[in-house]
Design a protein around this motif. Structure first.
Motif, PDB file in Angstrom:
ATOM      1  N   ASP A 115     -13.470  92.696   7.186  1.00 36.90           N
ATOM      2  CA  ASP A 115     -14.247  92.117   6.103  1.00 36.90           C
ATOM      3  C   ASP A 115     -13.515  90.887   5.562  1.00 36.90           C
ATOM      4  N   LEU A 116     -14.056  89.708   5.764  1.00 37.24           N
ATOM      5  CA  LEU A 116     -13.468  88.450   5.305  1.00 37.24           C
ATOM      6  C   LEU A 116     -14.289  87.819   4.186  1.00 37.24           C
ATOM      7  N   SER A 117     -15.118  88.599   3.520  1.00 37.02           N
ATOM      8  CA  SER A 117     -15.994  88.027   2.498  1.00 37.02           C
ATOM      9  C   SER A 117     -15.209  87.508   1.290  1.00 37.02           C
ATOM     10  N   GLY A 118     -14.022  88.063   0.977  1.00 35.19           N
ATOM     11  CA  GLY A 118     -13.232  87.605  -0.155  1.00 35.19           C
ATOM     12  C   GLY A 118     -12.251  86.492   0.194  1.00 35.19           C
ATOM     13  N   PHE A 119     -12.256  86.078   1.429  1.00 39.10           N
ATOM     14  CA  PHE A 119     -11.316  85.054   1.867  1.00 39.10           C
ATOM     15  C   PHE A 119     -11.844  83.672   1.534  1.00 39.10           C
ATOM     16  N   GLU A 120     -10.971  82.839   0.875  1.00 35.35           N
ATOM     17  CA  GLU A 120     -11.308  81.453   0.604  1.00 35.35           C
ATOM     18  C   GLU A 120     -10.089  80.600   0.948  1.00 35.35           C
ATOM     19  N   PRO A 121     -10.296  79.426   1.481  1.00 34.77           N
ATOM     20  CA  PRO A 121      -9.139  78.559   1.795  1.00 34.77           C
ATOM     21  C   PRO A 121      -8.453  78.098   0.514  1.00 34.77           C
ATOM     22  N   ARG A 122      -7.199  77.749   0.643  1.00 36.21           N
ATOM     23  CA  ARG A 122      -6.447  77.244  -0.506  1.00 36.21           C
ATOM     24  C   ARG A 122      -7.073  75.955  -1.007  1.00 36.21           C
TER      25      ARG A 122
END
Length: 100
Positions: free
Chosen positions: A14-21
């Protein structure tokens, strides 16, 4: 061989909470390697430009050693420091004033 389970199981990641810096703010100056090295105490090894001295004398020079009381030598040094003269320039000026 292509269907081997490598220990991740069959669940999807699950990568839904991943955001780039966030990128750097436009107002901040970029950080250079030189500034980071300076903060860390590193000293540049780049060669320093050596300037050559401009000499105003057009004639050969010689040396004259004078033995005099320290009070006289100190007066000469004070005179040279106050007037921005070398010992040779001071001697030349004093001789000119004396008419020699």
């Amino acid at each position: 061989m292509a269907n081997k389970d490598l220990g991740f199981g069959k669940t999807k990641l699950d990568l839904s909470g991943f955001e780039p810096r966030p990128t750097a703010v436009e107002d901040e100056p970029p950080i250079s390697a030189d500034s980071i090295a300076e903060k860390a105490g590193f000293v540049s090894r780049e060669p320093v430009e050596r300037l050559s001295r401009v000499r105003k004398l057009a004639e050969p020079t010689d040396t004259a050693y004078i033995r005099a009381p320290i009070s006289v030598i100190n007066r000469l040094k004070i005179y040279c420091n106050e007037n921005g003269l070398s010992y040779g320039q001071a001697l030349e000026e004093m001789m000119r004033k004396a008419g020699i």
